[in-house]
Design a protein around this motif. Structure first.
Motif, PDB file in Angstrom:
ATOM      1  N   GLY A   1       0.780  -1.231   0.000  1.00 26.12           N
ATOM      2  CA  GLY A   1       0.000   0.000   0.000  1.00 26.12           C
ATOM      3  C   GLY A   1       0.808   1.275   0.000  1.00 26.12           C
ATOM      4  N   GLY A   2       2.119   1.151   0.077  1.00 30.88           N
ATOM      5  CA  GLY A   2       2.941   2.337   0.049  1.00 30.88           C
ATOM      6  C   GLY A   2       2.920   3.006  -1.317  1.00 30.88           C
ATOM      7  N   GLY A   3       3.499   4.185  -1.363  1.00 33.90           N
ATOM      8  CA  GLY A   3       3.552   4.903  -2.619  1.00 33.90           C
ATOM      9  C   GLY A   3       3.957   6.343  -2.413  1.00 33.90           C
ATOM     10  N   LEU A   4       3.756   7.128  -3.455  1.00 37.34           N
ATOM     11  CA  LEU A   4       4.086   8.557  -3.447  1.00 37.34           C
ATOM     12  C   LEU A   4       2.794   9.353  -3.289  1.00 37.34           C
ATOM     13  CD1 LEU A   4       6.066  10.922  -3.902  1.00 37.34           C
ATOM     14  CD2 LEU A   4       5.631  10.639  -6.356  1.00 37.34           C
ATOM     15  N   VAL A   5       2.803  10.268  -2.338  1.00 34.11           N
ATOM     16  CA  VAL A   5       1.612  11.089  -2.087  1.00 34.11           C
ATOM     17  C   VAL A   5       2.060  12.494  -1.730  1.00 34.11           C
ATOM     18  CG1 VAL A   5       1.521  10.440   0.358  1.00 34.11           C
ATOM     19  CG2 VAL A   5      -0.580  11.162  -0.816  1.00 34.11           C
ATOM     20  N   GLN A   6       1.213  13.458  -2.019  1.00 41.21           N
ATOM     21  CA  GLN A   6       1.524  14.832  -1.664  1.00 41.21           C
ATOM     22  C   GLN A   6       1.232  15.086  -0.190  1.00 41.21           C
ATOM     23  OE1 GLN A   6      -0.671  17.347  -4.404  1.00 41.21           O
ATOM     24  NE2 GLN A   6       1.071  17.413  -5.805  1.00 41.21           N
ATOM     25  N   ALA A   7       1.935  16.041   0.366  1.00 40.72           N
ATOM     26  CA  ALA A   7       1.686  16.424   1.755  1.00 40.72           C
ATOM     27  C   ALA A   7       0.216  16.783   1.929  1.00 40.72           C
ATOM     28  CB  ALA A   7       2.571  17.596   2.140  1.00 40.72           C
ATOM     29  N   GLY A   8      -0.347  16.324   3.034  1.00 42.09           N
ATOM     30  CA  GLY A   8      -1.756  16.530   3.295  1.00 42.09           C
ATOM     31  C   GLY A   8      -2.634  15.404   2.796  1.00 42.09           C
ATOM     32  N   GLY A   9      -2.064  14.521   2.006  1.00 43.47           N
ATOM     33  CA  GLY A   9      -2.819  13.410   1.436  1.00 43.47           C
ATOM     34  C   GLY A   9      -2.910  12.227   2.369  1.00 43.47           C
TER      35      GLY A   9
ATOM     36  N   LEU B   1      -2.123   1.526   4.357  1.00 35.80           N
ATOM     37  CA  LEU B   1      -1.242   0.371   4.283  1.00 35.80           C
ATOM     38  C   LEU B   1      -1.989  -0.864   4.752  1.00 35.80           C
ATOM     39  CD1 LEU B   1       2.055   1.848   5.768  1.00 35.80           C
ATOM     40  CD2 LEU B   1       1.204   1.944   3.418  1.00 35.80           C
ATOM     41  N   SER B   2      -1.623  -1.990   4.172  1.00 35.16           N
ATOM     42  CA  SER B   2      -2.221  -3.265   4.550  1.00 35.16           C
ATOM     43  C   SER B   2      -1.134  -4.223   5.000  1.00 35.16           C
ATOM     44  CB  SER B   2      -2.962  -3.884   3.365  1.00 35.16           C
ATOM     45  OG  SER B   2      -4.008  -3.055   2.922  1.00 35.16           O
ATOM     46  N   CYS B   3      -1.455  -5.042   5.971  1.00 35.02           N
ATOM     47  CA  CYS B   3      -0.552  -6.087   6.451  1.00 35.02           C
ATOM     48  C   CYS B   3      -1.349  -7.386   6.463  1.00 35.02           C
ATOM     49  CB  CYS B   3      -0.038  -5.750   7.833  1.00 35.02           C
ATOM     50  SG  CYS B   3       1.048  -7.011   8.548  1.00 35.02           S
ATOM     51  N   ALA B   4      -1.118  -8.201   5.470  1.00 34.46           N
ATOM     52  CA  ALA B   4      -1.826  -9.469   5.352  1.00 34.46           C
ATOM     53  C   ALA B   4      -1.027 -10.572   6.021  1.00 34.46           C
ATOM     54  CB  ALA B   4      -2.061  -9.803   3.884  1.00 34.46           C
ATOM     55  N   THR B   5      -1.729 -11.461   6.708  1.00 32.73           N
ATOM     56  CA  THR B   5      -1.037 -12.538   7.396  1.00 32.73           C
ATOM     57  C   THR B   5      -1.910 -13.780   7.405  1.00 32.73           C
ATOM     58  OG1 THR B   5       0.135 -13.107   9.441  1.00 32.73           O
ATOM     59  CG2 THR B   5      -1.918 -11.885   9.686  1.00 32.73           C
ATOM     60  N   SER B   6      -1.427 -14.803   8.081  1.00 25.51           N
ATOM     61  CA  SER B   6      -2.191 -16.047   8.145  1.00 25.51           C
ATOM     62  C   SER B   6      -3.282 -15.950   9.202  1.00 25.51           C
ATOM     63  CB  SER B   6      -1.257 -17.212   8.477  1.00 25.51           C
ATOM     64  OG  SER B   6      -0.793 -17.077   9.824  1.00 25.51           O
ATOM     65  N   ARG B   7      -4.248 -16.827   9.106  1.00 25.02           N
ATOM     66  CA  ARG B   7      -5.335 -16.851  10.083  1.00 25.02           C
ATOM     67  C   ARG B   7      -4.789 -17.120  11.484  1.00 25.02           C
ATOM     68  NH1 ARG B   7     -10.700 -20.739   9.615  1.00 25.02           N
ATOM     69  NH2 ARG B   7     -11.798 -19.922  11.454  1.00 25.02           N
TER      70      ARG B   7
END
Length: 126
Positions: A7-15, A19-25
């Protein structure tokens, strides 16, 4: 892979970014999940955590993100989220999620993590 951050990326300030953290059950149901970040030349910083309880979970936030970031989880997807709003240039870092099998399902923290995911880069342009 025990934990997968995305979910990371480039975003402007104020935006905003989520983020997602997927794992096992298994890990999702027995481990507290925490988000950390590390910027170049800086120490790793614990940001937010959520305990493993499905209904009576607790959360903790670092002062630096309190009121701007929100941690949450979806048991149907075994995923923990970090919603980041009002982003600042100083939020730029590699973000990691980690898991800790705590003694209590209502406890979480930023020490003694059992598993770490690979990081996802967040860059905030000013």
């Amino acid at each position: 892979v025990q934990l997968q951050a995305s979910g990371g990326g480039l975003v402007q300030a104020g935006g905003s970014l989520r983020l997602s953290c997927a794992t096992s059950r298994f890990i999702f149901g027995t481990h507290a999940i925490s988000w950390f970040r590390q910027a170049p030349g800086k120490e790793r910083e614990g940001l937010a955590c959520i305990s493993s309880s499905s209904s009576k979970f607790n959360t903790i936030y670092a002062d630096s993100v309190q009121g701007r970031f929100t941690i949450s989880k979806d048991s149907r997807k075994n995923t923990v989220y970090l919603q980041m709003n009002s982003l600042k240039a100083e939020d730029s870092a590699v973000y990691y999620c980690a898991a800790d099998r705590t003694l209590s399902s209502r406890v979480c923290g930023f020490e003694g993590m059992d598993f770490w995911g690979k990081g996802t880069q967040v860059t905030v342009s000013s």
